[in-house]
Scaffold this motif. Structure first.
Motif, mmCIF file in Angstrom:
data_model
loop_
_atom_site.group_PDB
_atom_site.id
_atom_site.type_symbol
_atom_site.label_atom_id
_atom_site.label_comp_id
_atom_site.label_asym_id
_atom_site.label_seq_id
_atom_site.Cartn_x
_atom_site.Cartn_y
_atom_site.Cartn_z
ATOM 1 N N UNK A 145 -36.768 -2.584 -3.519
ATOM 2 C CA UNK A 145 -35.288 -3.039 -3.347
ATOM 3 C C UNK A 145 -35.480 -4.816 -2.958
ATOM 4 N N UNK A 146 -35.134 -5.751 -3.825
ATOM 5 C CA UNK A 146 -35.600 -7.115 -4.219
ATOM 6 C C UNK A 146 -34.709 -7.932 -3.010
ATOM 7 N N UNK A 147 -33.668 -7.262 -2.521
ATOM 8 C CA UNK A 147 -33.080 -8.089 -1.188
ATOM 9 C C UNK A 147 -33.520 -7.964 0.043
ATOM 10 N N UNK A 148 -34.634 -6.985 0.024
ATOM 11 C CA UNK A 148 -35.562 -6.900 1.296
ATOM 12 C C UNK A 148 -36.685 -7.897 1.338
ATOM 13 N N UNK A 149 -36.965 -8.592 2.525
ATOM 14 C CA UNK A 149 -38.056 -9.784 2.509
ATOM 15 C C UNK A 149 -39.196 -8.920 3.249
ATOM 16 N N UNK A 150 -40.249 -8.894 2.447
ATOM 17 C CA UNK A 150 -41.627 -8.416 3.026
ATOM 18 C C UNK A 150 -42.008 -9.252 4.108
ATOM 19 N N UNK A 151 -42.138 -8.764 5.214
ATOM 20 C CA UNK A 151 -42.581 -9.748 6.286
ATOM 21 C C UNK A 151 -43.975 -9.341 6.902
ATOM 22 N N UNK A 152 -44.597 -7.956 6.749
ATOM 23 C CA UNK A 152 -45.677 -7.483 7.283
ATOM 24 C C UNK A 152 -46.210 -6.167 6.404
ATOM 25 N N UNK A 153 -47.456 -6.076 6.260
ATOM 26 C CA UNK A 153 -48.069 -5.070 5.629
ATOM 27 C C UNK A 153 -49.467 -4.734 6.230
ATOM 28 N N UNK A 154 -49.722 -3.617 6.893
ATOM 29 C CA UNK A 154 -51.027 -3.326 7.314
ATOM 30 C C UNK A 154 -50.882 -2.196 8.195
ATOM 31 N N UNK A 155 -51.638 -2.103 9.315
ATOM 32 C CA UNK A 155 -51.786 -1.154 10.474
ATOM 33 C C UNK A 155 -50.837 -1.460 11.245
#
Length: 182
Positions: free
Chosen positions: A162-172
């Motif tokens: 979904x493009x309307x969601x802003x990625x703020x973190x990915x990882x553990x």
């Protein structure tokens, strides 16, 4: 002046047998979805295990990173998105959520619905949800329409796309800066 308000969508992979089974089918990196009302994820809800040690007993849960299911799976990986919303939309989401909170014992995990997604056939029961269906339902009832499909067909991977969601973190999960020092 209007202040900016966000809700947060957390997608996770705990590495459990159930998750591995789902992952084999979906080929998606994350197979559990939750909605949080703050970036520290201290007010977070979903449909999942009611007891961290019992994968069979599922339903509506207020998730706690340090005492709930995640505490048993410290290697959980995740992705966290934020969605800008109005204060009015948050108010509506909280109203919907209060119904779940007040009636939490009546809600069951919609395992049949998970199968329905794989058939592209919504399987809905009153008082029964799976994780991404619940999150999509809360957003939908607040007037936030992210997809042209029923909440009963929304998967965790749909949030990822979904493009309307802003990625703020990915990882553990436990390396997420907002909770790392707790």
């Amino acid at each position: 002046m209007k202040s900016t308000t966000y809700v947060y969508i957390l997608l996770t992979d705990t590495g459990t047998l159930f998750t591995k089974s789902i992952k084999k089918y979906t080929r998606a990196p994350y197979n559990h979805a939750s909605i949080a009302f703050n970036h520290e994820l201290t007010e977070m809800y979903s449909f999942g295990r009611k007891n961290p040690s019992n994968p069979i007993n599922g339903g509506f849960v207020k998730e706690d990173l340090f005492t709930g299911t995640y505490s048993k799976y410290p290697k959980t990986t995740c992705v966290i998105y934020r969605l800008e919303v109005s204060e009015r939309e948050v108010e509506k989401m909280r109203r919907v959520l209060n119904v779940f909170i007040k009636n939490k014992k009546k809600f069951l995990y919609n395992l049949a619905g998970v199968l329905g997604v794989s058939l592209n056939e919504p399987i809905e029961f009153s008082n029964s949800y799976f994780c991404s269906q619940f999150v999509a339902e809360v957003l939908h009832r607040a007037g936030i329409k992210l997809w042209d499909k029923l909440p009963a067909l929304v998967t965790p991977d749909d949030f990822r796309q979904q493009k309307k969601l802003e990625l703020i973190y990915e990882g553990k999960l436990f390396d997420y800066p907002a909770i790392k020092n707790k």
